[in-house]
Design a protein around this motif. Structure first.
Motif, PDB file in Angstrom:
ATOM      1  N   UNK A   9       0.902  -1.797   0.229  1.00  0.00           N
ATOM      2  CA  UNK A   9       0.665   0.258  -0.123  1.00  0.00           C
ATOM      3  C   UNK A   9       0.755   1.408   0.188  1.00  0.00           C
ATOM      4  N   UNK A  10       2.213   1.151   1.045  1.00  0.00           N
ATOM      5  CA  UNK A  10       2.637   2.166   0.568  1.00  0.00           C
ATOM      6  C   UNK A  10       4.002   2.848   0.122  1.00  0.00           C
ATOM      7  N   UNK A  11       4.465   1.431  -0.244  1.00  0.00           N
ATOM      8  CA  UNK A  11       5.431   1.573  -1.527  1.00  0.00           C
ATOM      9  C   UNK A  11       6.012   2.222  -1.899  1.00  0.00           C
ATOM     10  N   UNK A  12       5.297   2.750  -2.946  1.00  0.00           N
ATOM     11  CA  UNK A  12       5.350   3.978  -4.338  1.00  0.00           C
ATOM     12  C   UNK A  12       5.377   5.093  -3.276  1.00  0.00           C
ATOM     13  N   UNK A  13       4.814   5.797  -1.893  1.00  0.00           N
ATOM     14  CA  UNK A  13       5.113   7.364  -1.737  1.00  0.00           C
ATOM     15  C   UNK A  13       6.056   6.904  -1.083  1.00  0.00           C
ATOM     16  N   UNK A  14       7.490   6.052  -0.294  1.00  0.00           N
ATOM     17  CA  UNK A  14       7.672   5.759   0.138  1.00  0.00           C
ATOM     18  C   UNK A  14       9.327   5.662  -0.500  1.00  0.00           C
ATOM     19  N   UNK A  15       9.030   4.941  -2.174  1.00  0.00           N
ATOM     20  CA  UNK A  15       9.925   4.735  -3.238  1.00  0.00           C
ATOM     21  C   UNK A  15      10.324   6.295  -3.493  1.00  0.00           C
ATOM     22  N   UNK A  16       9.035   7.396  -4.262  1.00  0.00           N
ATOM     23  CA  UNK A  16       9.268   8.796  -4.597  1.00  0.00           C
ATOM     24  C   UNK A  16      10.212   9.567  -3.600  1.00  0.00           C
ATOM     25  N   UNK A  17      10.019   9.143  -2.125  1.00  0.00           N
ATOM     26  CA  UNK A  17      10.836   9.633  -1.436  1.00  0.00           C
ATOM     27  C   UNK A  17      11.710   9.663  -1.267  1.00  0.00           C
ATOM     28  N   UNK A  18      12.453   8.432  -1.289  1.00  0.00           N
ATOM     29  CA  UNK A  18      13.427   8.336  -1.333  1.00  0.00           C
ATOM     30  C   UNK A  18      14.517   8.562  -2.812  1.00  0.00           C
ATOM     31  N   UNK A  19      13.540   8.605  -3.784  1.00  0.00           N
ATOM     32  CA  UNK A  19      13.934   8.053  -5.037  1.00  0.00           C
ATOM     33  C   UNK A  19      15.162   9.869  -5.091  1.00  0.00           C
TER      34      UNK A  19
ATOM     35  N   UNK B 110      18.111   4.546  -4.147  1.00  0.00           N
ATOM     36  CA  UNK B 110      16.584   4.571  -4.008  1.00  0.00           C
ATOM     37  C   UNK B 110      16.115   3.349  -2.877  1.00  0.00           C
ATOM     38  N   UNK B 111      16.415   2.669  -3.524  1.00  0.00           N
ATOM     39  CA  UNK B 111      16.286   0.927  -3.155  1.00  0.00           C
ATOM     40  C   UNK B 111      16.565   0.394  -2.213  1.00  0.00           C
ATOM     41  N   UNK B 112      17.968   0.919  -1.443  1.00  0.00           N
ATOM     42  CA  UNK B 112      18.200   0.464  -0.525  1.00  0.00           C
ATOM     43  C   UNK B 112      17.617   1.304   1.252  1.00  0.00           C
ATOM     44  N   UNK B 113      17.928   2.923   0.474  1.00  0.00           N
ATOM     45  CA  UNK B 113      16.751   3.583   1.191  1.00  0.00           C
ATOM     46  C   UNK B 113      14.819   2.698   1.750  1.00  0.00           C
ATOM     47  N   UNK B 114      14.585   2.462   0.670  1.00  0.00           N
ATOM     48  CA  UNK B 114      12.393   2.188   1.152  1.00  0.00           C
ATOM     49  C   UNK B 114      13.163   0.334   1.449  1.00  0.00           C
ATOM     50  N   UNK B 115      14.027  -0.025   1.422  1.00  0.00           N
ATOM     51  CA  UNK B 115      14.016  -1.097   1.768  1.00  0.00           C
ATOM     52  C   UNK B 115      14.227  -1.581   3.686  1.00  0.00           C
ATOM     53  N   UNK B 116      15.058  -0.303   4.185  1.00  0.00           N
ATOM     54  CA  UNK B 116      15.364   0.078   5.402  1.00  0.00           C
ATOM     55  C   UNK B 116      14.118   0.434   6.004  1.00  0.00           C
ATOM     56  N   UNK B 117      13.453   1.690   5.413  1.00  0.00           N
ATOM     57  CA  UNK B 117      12.301   1.543   6.193  1.00  0.00           C
ATOM     58  C   UNK B 117      11.638   0.905   6.122  1.00  0.00           C
TER      59      UNK B 117
END
Lengths: 190, 268
Positions: free
Chosen positions: A24-34, A43-50
């Motif tokens: 549900x929230x991965x797109x938002x998190x990925x957008x911020x990370x990217x 961005x992928x590393x950051x989103x994973x960490x989140x």
């Protein structure tokens, strides 16, 4: 199912609930990370960490809190942690002074002049955003890209609204400077 | 050169992002008519906004494929789960309790089904043997004694009573469940489960009742008959209305089925 219900179920050990939360929230998190990192790899590393941090903290989530604010806060901290790990300063303990220095030190990236030759104004601005000190970049990304209000940014980052306002002001000041330089270099506005 | 106070205080950005109240907005708009610097600042912000709007919105890994991301995350979460706590503590932690409860429930269900199947097979075999022994052979051969168990005198009646006792034990769960169910809070799914259990037990109950009648074990046959009636009504009732359940509950109480199942076999 509401986010709060998914969190309760995920905290109780239901892996499908956690997966639903991530989806549900991965797109938002990925957008911020990217927007913060500027490339897919980081961005992928950051989103994973989140999401790992979210998993660790499921029990601590306050049901009366906004999940998106909580996620933003975790995402922004993950962005800062990620940058810190990549920085040479990472090996030394981080005091308050060093933290301030890190937040206000421009990133090593091509300047507006170099980018201006490439032509695209969007490239110039994106490069300048990447060079913004972290505090300014985070606030600018949250306000400009995510469309959050200053009070929401302040809540998500745990900062005073005045601090957020100053960071945004500084970021826009820098971007306007880059815009002027790009126009001058490209022979536009004098 | 002095910077206009609206720019120095960041008010012009708040205006641009729509963060000012109506009165402050009017003040800024009035100011803009006479301040070229602020108009330029606004133009710059619009240019920045327009230029950034043309940039692609990246909200997924390259190619929009989340598979690799989710696989990595699953692995990381699995590692995280395993390193969170030592085995003993982990088992009882809330995060794992749900998962283990499901596993335990599945194991219990499998065990229950296996035992039930074994009972049914064994009871049918013994009933068949006893029927054959009663009708054909004048000296029935007792079953092989279980190793280490004390030798017992076996008779067809004793075997039937023992099997009836076991059958009552299995049926008690269903009867207790029906007797204690809240007629107004029973879900359709819940009721379907009760019906399924009742149907499973019904044919064996009828078989035991017939065997008991044939052997002249009147009290066992009577309680088996009552049980059969309750199970029959339950398995035939597709409608989980409160009235249906209340009718079955009245039958259970009227026949005093729970107590009878406890005491009937102890008299032998």
């Amino acid at each position: 199912m509401a986010d709060s219900d998914l969190i309760i179920r995920a905290a109780g050990g239901d892996p499908t609930a956690f997966q639903a939360l991530v989806e549900r929230h991965r797109s938002m998190v990925y957008r911020v990370a990217y927007q913060f990192a500027g490339n897919h790899f980081d961005a992928e590393d950051i989103a994973q960490e989140v999401f790992i941090k979210v998993y660790r903290s499921l029990d601590k989530f306050r049901q009366d809190a906004q999940l998106t604010s909580w996620l933003y806060r975790i995402a922004m901290n993950a962005c800062i942690d990620h940058r810190r790990r990549k920085s040479p300063a990472a090996s030394t303990p981080m005091g308050e002074e060093a933290e301030q220095r890190l937040l206000n030190t421009p990133e090593e990236a091509p300047g507006p002049e170099e980018c201006a030759y490439a032509g695209e104004l969007g490239d110039v601005l994106e490069a300048e955003i990447a060079r913004l000190p972290q505090g300014q970049r985070i606030v600018f990304v949250m306000r400009h890209h995510q469309g959050l209000k200053l009070c929401e940014i302040a809540e998500a980052l745990g900062l005073a609204e005045g601090t957020v306002k100053r960071q945004l002001h500084a970021a826009i000041h820098r971007l306007r400077g880059a815009l002027t330089a790009a126009n001058v270099t490209a022979g536009g506005r004098a | 050169m002095t910077i206009c106070h609206l720019q120095a205080t960041g008010t012009i950005e708040l205006y641009f992002y729509g963060e000012l109240d109506a009165r402050a907005r009017l003040d800024v708009e009035a100011h803009l008519t006479s301040c070229a610097d602020c108009r330029q600042a606004l133009d710059d912000m619009r240019t920045i906004q327009a230029a950034l709007a043309t940039r692609p919105d990246i909200s997924a890994p390259a190619g929009g494929d989340w598979t690799g991301f989710m696989t990595r995350l699953d692995a990381a979460i699995r590692d995280e789960s395993e390193s969170l706590a030592p085995e003993g503590v982990r088992f009882f932690s809330p995060r794992y309790r749900g998962r283990y409860v499901v596993y335990a429930a599945m194991a219990a269900l499998i065990t229950l089904v296996s035992i039930s199947v074994a009972y049914i097979v064994e009871s049918r075999r013994q009933l068949k043997e006893s029927a054959l022994a009663g009708n054909v052979s004048p000296a029935p051969k007792p079953p092989e004694p279980v190793a280490a168990a004390p030798a017992q005198e076996w008779s067809p009646d004793a075997g039937l009573v023992s099997l009836s006792e076991q059958h009552f034990e299995r049926s008690k769960l269903v009867v207790y469940g029906l007797a204690n169910k809240d007629a107004h809070r029973s879900s359709a799914q819940d009721w379907a489960y009760e019906r399924q259990l009742a149907s499973t037990l019904l044919s064996d109950t009828r078989l035991y009742r017939l065997a008991a009648e044939e052997r002249g074990l009147k009290s066992v046959a009577r309680v088996m008959g009552d049980l059969e009636l309750v199970l029959l009504q339950t398995s035939m009732s597709s409608n989980p209305e409160p009235a249906t359940l209340q009718q079955i509950q009245r039958l259970i109480y009227k026949r005093d089925l729970v107590s009878k199942m406890d005491v009937v076999v102890s008299g032998f």
